[in-house]
Design a protein around this motif. Sequence first.
Motif, PDB file in Angstrom:
ATOM      1  N   TYR A   1     -56.871   8.927  30.087  1.00  0.00           N
ATOM      2  CA  TYR A   1     -55.677   9.133  29.276  1.00  0.00           C
ATOM      3  C   TYR A   1     -56.023   9.889  27.990  1.00  0.00           C
ATOM      4  O   TYR A   1     -55.318  10.827  27.596  1.00  0.00           O
ATOM      5  CB  TYR A   1     -55.016   7.795  28.929  1.00  0.00           C
ATOM      6  CG  TYR A   1     -53.948   7.926  27.872  1.00  0.00           C
ATOM      7  CD1 TYR A   1     -52.719   8.513  28.161  1.00  0.00           C
ATOM      8  CD2 TYR A   1     -54.182   7.506  26.556  1.00  0.00           C
ATOM      9  CE1 TYR A   1     -51.745   8.674  27.180  1.00  0.00           C
ATOM     10  CE2 TYR A   1     -53.214   7.657  25.579  1.00  0.00           C
ATOM     11  CZ  TYR A   1     -52.005   8.241  25.891  1.00  0.00           C
ATOM     12  OH  TYR A   1     -51.041   8.404  24.921  1.00  0.00           O
TER      13      TYR A   1
ATOM     14  N   SER B   1     -51.683  12.045  29.491  1.00  0.00           N
ATOM     15  CA  SER B   1     -50.621  11.763  30.461  1.00  0.00           C
ATOM     16  C   SER B   1     -50.963  10.508  31.235  1.00  0.00           C
ATOM     17  O   SER B   1     -52.070  10.391  31.771  1.00  0.00           O
ATOM     18  CB  SER B   1     -50.470  12.946  31.428  1.00  0.00           C
ATOM     19  OG  SER B   1     -49.758  12.571  32.591  1.00  0.00           O
TER      20      SER B   1
ATOM     21  N   HIS C   1     -49.476   9.415  34.077  1.00  0.00           N
ATOM     22  CA  HIS C   1     -49.500   9.725  35.511  1.00  0.00           C
ATOM     23  C   HIS C   1     -50.786  10.445  35.900  1.00  0.00           C
ATOM     24  O   HIS C   1     -51.438  10.086  36.893  1.00  0.00           O
ATOM     25  CB  HIS C   1     -48.281  10.578  35.874  1.00  0.00           C
ATOM     26  CG  HIS C   1     -48.225  10.981  37.309  1.00  0.00           C
ATOM     27  ND1 HIS C   1     -47.904  10.097  38.317  1.00  0.00           N
ATOM     28  CD2 HIS C   1     -48.467  12.173  37.922  1.00  0.00           C
ATOM     29  CE1 HIS C   1     -47.955  10.720  39.486  1.00  0.00           C
ATOM     30  NE2 HIS C   1     -48.298  11.982  39.263  1.00  0.00           N
ATOM     31  N   ASP C   2     -51.168  11.455  35.122  1.00  0.00           N
ATOM     32  CA  ASP C   2     -52.388  12.197  35.419  1.00  0.00           C
ATOM     33  C   ASP C   2     -53.616  11.297  35.311  1.00  0.00           C
ATOM     34  O   ASP C   2     -54.553  11.402  36.120  1.00  0.00           O
ATOM     35  CB  ASP C   2     -52.542  13.379  34.470  1.00  0.00           C
ATOM     36  CG  ASP C   2     -51.542  14.494  34.744  1.00  0.00           C
ATOM     37  OD1 ASP C   2     -50.857  14.426  35.783  1.00  0.00           O
ATOM     38  OD2 ASP C   2     -51.431  15.411  33.913  1.00  0.00           O
TER      39      ASP C   2
ATOM     40  N   ARG D   1     -54.404  22.785  33.456  1.00  0.00           N
ATOM     41  CA  ARG D   1     -53.325  22.088  32.757  1.00  0.00           C
ATOM     42  C   ARG D   1     -53.387  22.395  31.274  1.00  0.00           C
ATOM     43  O   ARG D   1     -54.461  22.510  30.692  1.00  0.00           O
ATOM     44  CB  ARG D   1     -53.433  20.572  32.987  1.00  0.00           C
ATOM     45  CG  ARG D   1     -53.412  20.227  34.466  1.00  0.00           C
ATOM     46  CD  ARG D   1     -53.497  18.751  34.736  1.00  0.00           C
ATOM     47  NE  ARG D   1     -53.976  18.517  36.104  1.00  0.00           N
ATOM     48  CZ  ARG D   1     -53.961  17.362  36.713  1.00  0.00           C
ATOM     49  NH1 ARG D   1     -53.483  16.303  36.093  1.00  0.00           N
ATOM     50  NH2 ARG D   1     -54.423  17.239  37.946  1.00  0.00           N
TER      51      ARG D   1
ATOM     52  N   ARG E   1     -51.546  18.685  25.579  1.00  0.00           N
ATOM     53  CA  ARG E   1     -50.334  17.910  25.353  1.00  0.00           C
ATOM     54  C   ARG E   1     -50.263  17.493  23.882  1.00  0.00           C
ATOM     55  O   ARG E   1     -50.761  16.438  23.508  1.00  0.00           O
ATOM     56  CB  ARG E   1     -50.322  16.671  26.254  1.00  0.00           C
ATOM     57  CG  ARG E   1     -50.028  16.983  27.717  1.00  0.00           C
ATOM     58  CD  ARG E   1     -50.071  15.702  28.546  1.00  0.00           C
ATOM     59  NE  ARG E   1     -49.550  15.896  29.887  1.00  0.00           N
ATOM     60  CZ  ARG E   1     -48.292  15.678  30.250  1.00  0.00           C
ATOM     61  NH1 ARG E   1     -47.419  15.272  29.349  1.00  0.00           N
ATOM     62  NH2 ARG E   1     -47.916  15.868  31.491  1.00  0.00           N
TER      63      ARG E   1
ATOM     64  N   THR F   1     -45.456  20.711  27.507  1.00  0.00           N
ATOM     65  CA  THR F   1     -45.745  19.394  28.079  1.00  0.00           C
ATOM     66  C   THR F   1     -46.294  18.513  26.961  1.00  0.00           C
ATOM     67  O   THR F   1     -47.389  18.739  26.450  1.00  0.00           O
ATOM     68  CB  THR F   1     -46.774  19.496  29.223  1.00  0.00           C
ATOM     69  OG1 THR F   1     -47.928  20.226  28.765  1.00  0.00           O
ATOM     70  CG2 THR F   1     -46.176  20.198  30.416  1.00  0.00           C
TER      71      THR F   1
ATOM     72  N   LEU G   1     -47.501  15.126  24.746  1.00  0.00           N
ATOM     73  CA  LEU G   1     -48.299  13.910  24.854  1.00  0.00           C
ATOM     74  C   LEU G   1     -47.393  12.739  25.206  1.00  0.00           C
ATOM     75  O   LEU G   1     -46.288  12.625  24.675  1.00  0.00           O
ATOM     76  CB  LEU G   1     -48.997  13.652  23.517  1.00  0.00           C
ATOM     77  CG  LEU G   1     -49.781  12.344  23.381  1.00  0.00           C
ATOM     78  CD1 LEU G   1     -51.004  12.365  24.286  1.00  0.00           C
ATOM     79  CD2 LEU G   1     -50.192  12.134  21.926  1.00  0.00           C
ATOM     80  N   GLN G   2     -47.857  11.869  26.082  1.00  0.00           N
ATOM     81  CA  GLN G   2     -47.088  10.685  26.471  1.00  0.00           C
ATOM     82  C   GLN G   2     -47.750   9.416  25.931  1.00  0.00           C
ATOM     83  O   GLN G   2     -48.968   9.368  25.785  1.00  0.00           O
ATOM     84  CB  GLN G   2     -47.014  10.574  27.998  1.00  0.00           C
ATOM     85  CG  GLN G   2     -46.321  11.722  28.691  1.00  0.00           C
ATOM     86  CD  GLN G   2     -46.388  11.580  30.203  1.00  0.00           C
ATOM     87  OE1 GLN G   2     -47.268  10.921  30.741  1.00  0.00           O
ATOM     88  NE2 GLN G   2     -45.459  12.215  30.882  1.00  0.00           N
TER      89      GLN G   2
ATOM     90  N   GLU H   1     -39.970  10.538  32.548  1.00  0.00           N
ATOM     91  CA  GLU H   1     -41.295  10.147  33.029  1.00  0.00           C
ATOM     92  C   GLU H   1     -41.901   9.054  32.156  1.00  0.00           C
ATOM     93  O   GLU H   1     -42.560   8.141  32.651  1.00  0.00           O
ATOM     94  CB  GLU H   1     -42.218  11.377  33.068  1.00  0.00           C
ATOM     95  CG  GLU H   1     -43.521  11.134  33.815  1.00  0.00           C
ATOM     96  CD  GLU H   1     -44.317  12.400  34.028  1.00  0.00           C
ATOM     97  OE1 GLU H   1     -45.553  12.357  33.874  1.00  0.00           O
ATOM     98  OE2 GLU H   1     -43.703  13.448  34.350  1.00  0.00           O
ATOM     99  N   VAL H   2     -41.656   9.142  30.854  1.00  0.00           N
ATOM    100  CA  VAL H   2     -42.124   8.101  29.938  1.00  0.00           C
ATOM    101  C   VAL H   2     -41.389   6.794  30.221  1.00  0.00           C
ATOM    102  O   VAL H   2     -41.999   5.720  30.303  1.00  0.00           O
ATOM    103  CB  VAL H   2     -41.909   8.526  28.470  1.00  0.00           C
ATOM    104  CG1 VAL H   2     -42.142   7.350  27.520  1.00  0.00           C
ATOM    105  CG2 VAL H   2     -42.831   9.682  28.114  1.00  0.00           C
TER     106      VAL H   2
END
Length: 321
Positions: A24, A29, A31-32, A77, A80, A103, A105-106, A308-309
């Motif tokens: 992370y 991300s 998911h990634d 990629r 982010r 894209t 940052l999450q 997505e978050v």
Amino acid sequence: MATTTEDFNRQLEPHRPQLLAHCYRMLGSVHDAEDLVQETYLRAWRARDRYDHARGSLRTWLYRIATNACLNALESRSRRPLPSGTVTESDPLQPFVHGGEVTWLQPIPDALLHLGDPAGSAVDRSSLRLAFVAALQHLSARQRAVLILREVLAFSAAETADVLDTSVASVNSSLQRARARLKEAGVLEDHVPEPSQTEQRTCVERYMKAFEQADIEGLKQLLAHDVLMEMPPMLNWFVGRANYAQFMGWLFAKAGSSWRLDPIAANGQPGFAAYRRGASGAYELHTLQVFAVTAAGISRTTVFQDAEVFAAFGLDTVSAS
């Protein structure tokens, strides 16, 4: 090394929260990061017969696989960032400007990393702070890896060189450049002592109460003088109590003052999911908000409005009234 899947998984499972945190930090991300931890485990299983106990620990071996999987992924990629690291500050009443194809940052749920549980005790909360992970996005992928391995995970220069298949001199050079880049950007990790987790949560609970009452003065009392608010995917961000109060006044006038707030925890920081009462009378999911709290008060509010978050935190789109 274990030869059965069950034995293998038993040996590797305790490392999962730390590896997820590592991926992370590298990618920004959820998911990634989850995908790359799975890829790490798959690669480790396939290479289990080549694991050399004499060369290094299982931990080092797993980080070698995970780090190189992240570096490969980052070749295709983009970084982010958060808006405050991308564009200049805006007026709090300026119309929203969408970031387009950026894209962002999450945040990552604390629950995924078992923060607060014995299984997650080895995960360093300070290295998960949104501001720090956003700072990492200013670095090249390799500089990011070196900084994390050396300063977050406390790998030696020799161990880091082994993980990255490079020289100690190269590691030291990359670390020096990474530190200089973060210092130049003014986003070095803050090592100033912060309030306890309980004190931080109590502050945010007071903020939630003031928010639900649309009490702008009550909100202001909980803010640091240089508080920063940003709202990806919007480019808008601003600093200061007065600007913050102006924005909140606009928000309550525009979106109403009937809200339901449910606490969440992300990146080792307190936060909440905000539900706004819609035309039907039901409370509809509006944003997820994460707070940085210092001794001076709330110093940063990061507001996310992204499907997505929301999914990563398992949030319902409608909350019971």
